[in-house]
Design an enzyme around this catalytic site. Sequence first.
Site, PDB file in Angstrom:
ATOM      1  CG  HIS A   1      45.124  46.850  37.453  1.00 40.22           C
ATOM      2  ND1 HIS A   1      46.144  46.854  36.533  1.00 40.22           N
ATOM      3  CD2 HIS A   1      45.331  45.740  38.228  1.00 40.22           C
ATOM      4  CE1 HIS A   1      46.933  45.814  36.729  1.00 40.22           C
ATOM      5  NE2 HIS A   1      46.456  45.128  37.753  1.00 40.22           N
ATOM      6  CG  HIS A   2      43.119  42.611  38.016  1.00 43.41           C
ATOM      7  ND1 HIS A   2      43.403  42.732  36.674  1.00 43.41           N
ATOM      8  CD2 HIS A   2      44.284  42.235  38.622  1.00 43.41           C
ATOM      9  CE1 HIS A   2      44.681  42.440  36.469  1.00 43.41           C
ATOM     10  NE2 HIS A   2      45.229  42.140  37.632  1.00 43.41           N
ATOM     11  CB  ALA A   3      38.092  46.283  41.312  1.00 47.29           C
ATOM     12  CG  HIS A   4      35.535  44.177  36.071  1.00 45.99           C
ATOM     13  ND1 HIS A   4      35.517  44.228  34.693  1.00 45.99           N
ATOM     14  CD2 HIS A   4      36.595  43.387  36.397  1.00 45.99           C
ATOM     15  CE1 HIS A   4      36.507  43.503  34.200  1.00 45.99           C
ATOM     16  NE2 HIS A   4      37.176  42.982  35.217  1.00 45.99           N
TER      17      HIS A   4
ATOM     18  CG  ASP B   1      40.745  42.792  33.984  1.00 43.63           C
ATOM     19  OD1 ASP B   1      41.480  43.299  34.857  1.00 43.63           O
ATOM     20  OD2 ASP B   1      40.048  41.779  34.199  1.00 43.63           O
TER      21      ASP B   1
END
Length: 238
Positions: free
Chosen positions: A52-55, A95
């Site tokens: 879930h931190h990969a943009h 994020d």
Amino acid sequence: TGRLDSRAMRRIGFPWSPALVTRTCAAVGGTILAARLALSHGVACSTAGGTHHAHRDWGSGYCIFNDLAVAARWVQREGLARRVLILDLDVHQGDGTATIFAGDPTVFTFSMHCAKNFPFRKPPSDLDAPLPVAADDDAYLAALAQHLPRALDAFEPELVLYDAGVDPHREDRLGKLALTDAGLYRRDVTVLEMCRARGVPVATVVGGGYDEDLEKLGRRHTTVHRAAVAVFSDAASA
């Protein structure tokens, strides 16, 4: 290709290798498969995922591709579900997921996490529920019971993608919360029961967990799978 520069790799946190490429793509594929199976059977549990931190265009925090975002877009593109709720109960705020779907009315992002933990800049999800350091089972489950029914009932998703990170555990070296094994199990049962009661399919991923005792950590990561058996076993035999 191994051509990411050293700065990008430091942000991701892993050294590049062919095995990393294989692992990353397999994890994304596993989440897509879990989403597809959940829509057919009511529930499906991957043994990976939760990055879930990969943009949209860069990786971070041990996350390269955001499998939750890819799976949400895949089911929408295939016409299998229009409204997707991403429920992120990893101890760290999601994020990357929040920024990818900011302003998108078809995907609802809900993150319940430790307030004083990575990432230090937390872009807003559709719903954030920050918890204080050392929040225990009772405090955590009370917050979940307060927020999750409202999100499910207000958004009315056609699919829930559930990041069942185990790093809220009290022994997790990066967690800062204080859940027990029993608390994690009650959390997962609660989520699955709420989804099932509303007839909403749910696909789960394992999310984060950090413990030098890999046997303990592996057992901890099976919590959501055991909870799914408990909640959906009668459906499987029907």
